[in-house]
Design a protein around this motif. Structure first.
Motif, PDB file in Angstrom:
ATOM      1  N   THR A  48     -89.397 -25.098  72.324  1.00  0.00           N
ATOM      2  CA  THR A  48     -88.585 -23.999  71.800  1.00  0.00           C
ATOM      3  C   THR A  48     -87.169 -24.480  71.547  1.00  0.00           C
ATOM      4  N   LEU A  49     -86.474 -23.724  70.779  1.00  0.00           N
ATOM      5  CA  LEU A  49     -85.087 -24.027  70.470  1.00  0.00           C
ATOM      6  C   LEU A  49     -84.237 -24.020  71.741  1.00  0.00           C
ATOM      7  N   ALA A  50     -84.638 -23.209  72.719  1.00  0.00           N
ATOM      8  CA  ALA A  50     -83.888 -23.106  73.978  1.00  0.00           C
ATOM      9  C   ALA A  50     -84.154 -24.294  74.908  1.00  0.00           C
ATOM     10  N   VAL A 103     -83.076 -30.332  63.693  1.00  0.00           N
ATOM     11  CA  VAL A 103     -82.955 -29.247  64.672  1.00  0.00           C
ATOM     12  C   VAL A 103     -81.614 -28.533  64.535  1.00  0.00           C
ATOM     13  N   ALA A 104     -80.584 -29.244  64.126  1.00  0.00           N
ATOM     14  CA  ALA A 104     -79.269 -28.624  63.950  1.00  0.00           C
ATOM     15  C   ALA A 104     -79.321 -27.487  62.931  1.00  0.00           C
ATOM     16  N   GLU A 107     -80.820 -24.525  64.725  1.00  0.00           N
ATOM     17  CA  GLU A 107     -79.832 -23.984  65.670  1.00  0.00           C
ATOM     18  C   GLU A 107     -78.773 -23.161  64.941  1.00  0.00           C
ATOM     19  N   ARG A 108     -78.301 -23.679  63.821  1.00  0.00           N
ATOM     20  CA  ARG A 108     -77.295 -22.971  63.023  1.00  0.00           C
ATOM     21  C   ARG A 108     -77.845 -21.629  62.547  1.00  0.00           C
ATOM     22  N   ALA A 110     -80.320 -19.867  63.840  1.00  0.00           N
ATOM     23  CA  ALA A 110     -80.513 -18.983  64.999  1.00  0.00           C
ATOM     24  C   ALA A 110     -79.180 -18.382  65.454  1.00  0.00           C
ATOM     25  N   ARG A 111     -78.145 -19.182  65.443  1.00  0.00           N
ATOM     26  CA  ARG A 111     -76.827 -18.705  65.857  1.00  0.00           C
ATOM     27  C   ARG A 111     -76.275 -17.696  64.849  1.00  0.00           C
ATOM     28  N   THR A 119     -87.851 -19.136  69.632  1.00  0.00           N
ATOM     29  CA  THR A 119     -88.232 -19.838  68.408  1.00  0.00           C
ATOM     30  C   THR A 119     -88.848 -21.188  68.749  1.00  0.00           C
TER      31      THR A 119
END
Length: 165
Positions: A48-50, A103-104, A107-108, A110-111, A119
């Motif tokens: 997951t993203l987390a 992945v960045a 992350e962007r 999602a933020r 996710t």
């Protein structure tokens, strides 16, 4: 004469609405033609993203919306508030990022959209197993882990809620 004209306008409006609804339904059916149909949901496991891991099979017992999206997808961006609202209302929503450069980017995304649901960082195996060809693609999984609904493209909050209940 005026009464006849009013009736004609209402009939014409109803006919126009029926035609538009028919076209929208036909396009939706055509877009969804290659999606997985009713039956057991494929495996969905991944990081997951987390930073943790997620396994869809461990989530049985509740209906789940599995939303496949890409950070570059404009329609996905429009659909995120709907998915966030469902998650905040207690619906189990799982996002699966696919088609991302790194992945960045995920992350962007999602933020920026303040995702209220986990996710999974998807891969080609997941894309193939779930028959995801376009974004967004959504599946509703029932309490027993079976595919109940599959849809492609923008889905309204009302449309998703009707499929869930």
């Amino acid at each position: 004469m005026v009464e006849w004209l009013r009736r004609f306008r209402w009939r014409r409006l109803l006919l126009d609405v029926a035609i538009v609804a028919g076209v929208v339904a036909a396009v939706g059916a055509w877009q969804s033609r290659n999606l997985r149909g009713a039956g057991p949901a494929p495996a969905l496991t991944g990081p997951t993203l987390a930073g943790g891991a997620l396994d869809l099979s461990s989530l049985h017992g509740r209906k789940t919306v599995v939303a496949f999206w890409a950070p570059w997808c404009g329609v996905c961006k429009l659909e995120m508030p709907t998915l966030n609202a469902l998650a905040k209302d207690g619906v189990q929503v799982i996002g699966v990022a696919l088609g991302y450069p790194d992945v960045a980017a995920v992350e962007r995304f999602a933020r920026e959209h303040q995702l209220a649901f986990p996710t999974v960082l998807g891969d080609e195996r997941i894309r193939r197993d779930w028959a995801v060809e376009v974004f967004p693609t959504l599946y509703v999984i029932d309490e027993q882990g079976r595919i109940e609904h599959a849809m492609v493209g923008y889905t309204t909050g009302l449309g998703l809620r009707l499929r869930l209940f």
